[in-house]
Scaffold this motif. Structure first.
Motif, short mmCIF file in Angstrom:
data_model
loop_
_atom_site.label_atom_id
_atom_site.label_comp_id
_atom_site.label_asym_id
_atom_site.label_seq_id
_atom_site.Cartn_x
_atom_site.Cartn_y
_atom_site.Cartn_z
N THR A 146 0.09 3.90 -6.81
CA THR A 146 1.16 4.10 -5.83
C THR A 146 0.73 3.60 -4.45
O THR A 146 -0.47 3.58 -4.13
N GLY A 147 1.70 3.22 -3.67
CA GLY A 147 1.42 2.78 -2.31
C GLY A 147 2.73 2.62 -1.55
O GLY A 147 3.82 2.78 -2.12
N GLN A 148 2.62 2.34 -0.28
CA GLN A 148 3.82 2.08 0.52
C GLN A 148 3.54 0.98 1.52
O GLN A 148 2.42 0.78 1.96
N TYR A 149 4.58 0.23 1.83
CA TYR A 149 4.44 -0.87 2.78
C TYR A 149 5.67 -0.94 3.68
O TYR A 149 6.75 -0.42 3.33
N ASN A 159 -4.28 3.73 3.71
CA ASN A 159 -4.54 5.15 3.45
C ASN A 159 -3.45 5.78 2.58
O ASN A 159 -3.46 6.99 2.35
N GLN A 160 -2.52 4.97 2.09
CA GLN A 160 -1.45 5.50 1.26
C GLN A 160 -1.52 4.95 -0.17
O GLN A 160 -0.56 5.05 -0.92
N VAL A 161 -2.64 4.37 -0.53
CA VAL A 161 -2.81 3.80 -1.86
C VAL A 161 -3.46 4.83 -2.77
O VAL A 161 -4.51 5.38 -2.44
N GLY A 162 -2.86 5.11 -3.92
CA GLY A 162 -3.40 6.09 -4.85
C GLY A 162 -3.42 5.55 -6.27
O GLY A 162 -2.72 4.61 -6.61
N MET A 163 -4.26 6.16 -7.10
CA MET A 163 -4.36 5.75 -8.49
C MET A 163 -4.66 6.97 -9.34
O MET A 163 -5.53 7.78 -8.99
#
Length: 332
Positions: A146-149, A159-163
């Motif tokens: 997951t992430g956001q841009y 800092n918004q990247v997850g796995m």
């Protein structure tokens, strides 16, 4: 006569058999765009490097292999640091992406549909006497990234990247010392925090950028992004009522609106792998079709879908030996 009928006959000098080599008759990138209950299809030869589809098709084919290589690089480095030999790693499944805009001007992005498996070897001597060799298989099933841009600039918030994934690890040894090998699956994910290990952050961001940038942000020398190249200005769809809708020009004129306001579903596939066939009757399949990507866009103003596929036609030619191309023999 192209069709050959032969017997596999055991001779003193060995078995007589035929190999088959594919001769590529036609390879095309094909796009079907659908809107308002109607669709239009157009195609380009994959040999046409100046075509609208050539570059974007090649870039989309690399998104999943690049993510696999990123995971392999991290696993190999970490294995080496722990005295373990990295053997191989494979990413399976078909990558799936969803993009969801939010009112704050960012787009939430999720990648899923994939699994990863890596094998590592550990060997040595215990207590100066017992020799052992162990192979560990680490699997990450149901990976979700997951992430956001930013919808305006496409910048991915680091800092918004997850796995997350279901991590399993099993070890086979030539002795009863399976407990010796470290559990390596946990290297990739901090399960407690549900975030990607910082060592694969670049690889994850690369996969996300490979989706969003190639389609929506990176422009070529003609100032077209990937979505424009898939459906360039000038492409139209004749609707059921007979009117002609300029779908290519609509995308070109409303790209910023679509990025900021559309829910998008992007399903990746794999191009067909066509190789020589060893020691058998002539293959009976000559036409191969594989979906490279299907993009479904739903916005308050318009909904449409785009499918990019690979279509290949081959003719099979008898070959004395694929392993030894210089070998000569009679057609059996």
């Amino acid at each position: 006569m192209r069709k050959l009928i032969f017997l596999v006959t055991a001779l003193a000098g060995g078995n007589v058999y035929a190999d088959w080599s594919p001769q590529f008759i036609k390879q095309e990138n094909v796009v079907t765009v659908s809107v308002g209950g109607a669709s239009a299809t157009y195609r380009e030869s994959q040999k046409d490097q100046s075509g609208q589809l050539y570059a974007i098709a090649g870039e989309l084919r690399l998104v999943q292999p690049n993510l696999e290589q990123s995971l392999n690089n991290v696993m190999s480095q970490e294995a080496s640091k722990n005295g373990v030999q990295f053997l191989d790693g494979t990413l399976s499944g078909d990558l799936h992406a969803t993009l969801q805009p939010s009112a704050s001007g960012v787009v939430l992005m999720t990648l899923n549909g994939i699994n990863y498996q890596a094998r590592n070897n550990y060997s040595g001597k215990k207590l100066g006497v017992i020799h052992f060799s162990c192979t560990n298989t680490a699997t990450l099933n149901n990976i979700s990234i997951t992430g956001q841009y930013g919808a305006a600039d496409g910048v991915l918030a680091s800092n918004q990247v997850g796995m997350s994934a279901n991590v399993n690890s099993s070890t086979d040894c030539d002795s009863n010392l399976s407990w010796i090998l470290p559990v390596v699956g946990s290297w990739l994910i901090n399960k407690g925090e549900n975030i990607a290990d910082t060592r694969i952050g670049d690889g994850i961001k690369g996969a996300m950028n490979g989706v969003k940038d190639k389609l929506f942000f990176n422009r070529d020398q003609n100032w077209l992004v990937g979505l424009n190249r898939l459906v360039p200005p000038g492409k139209t769809v004749t609707l059921p009522n007979g009117s002609v809708f300029p779908i290519g020009q609509y995308i070109n004129d409303n790209l910023s609106y679509l990025i900021a306001n559309s829910q998008m579903d992007i399903q990746f596939g794999k191009a067909a792998t066509i190789k020589g066939v060893y020691g058998t009757a002539e293959p009976n399949k000559n036409n191969y079709v594989s979906n490279l990507v299907t993009i479904s866009v739903t916005s308050p103003a318009l909904s449409f879908s785009i499918q990019l596929r690979d279509e290949t036609e081959v003719d099979w030619r008898w070959k004395c030996s694929l392993v030894n191309p210089n070998k000569t023999c009679s057609i059996p």
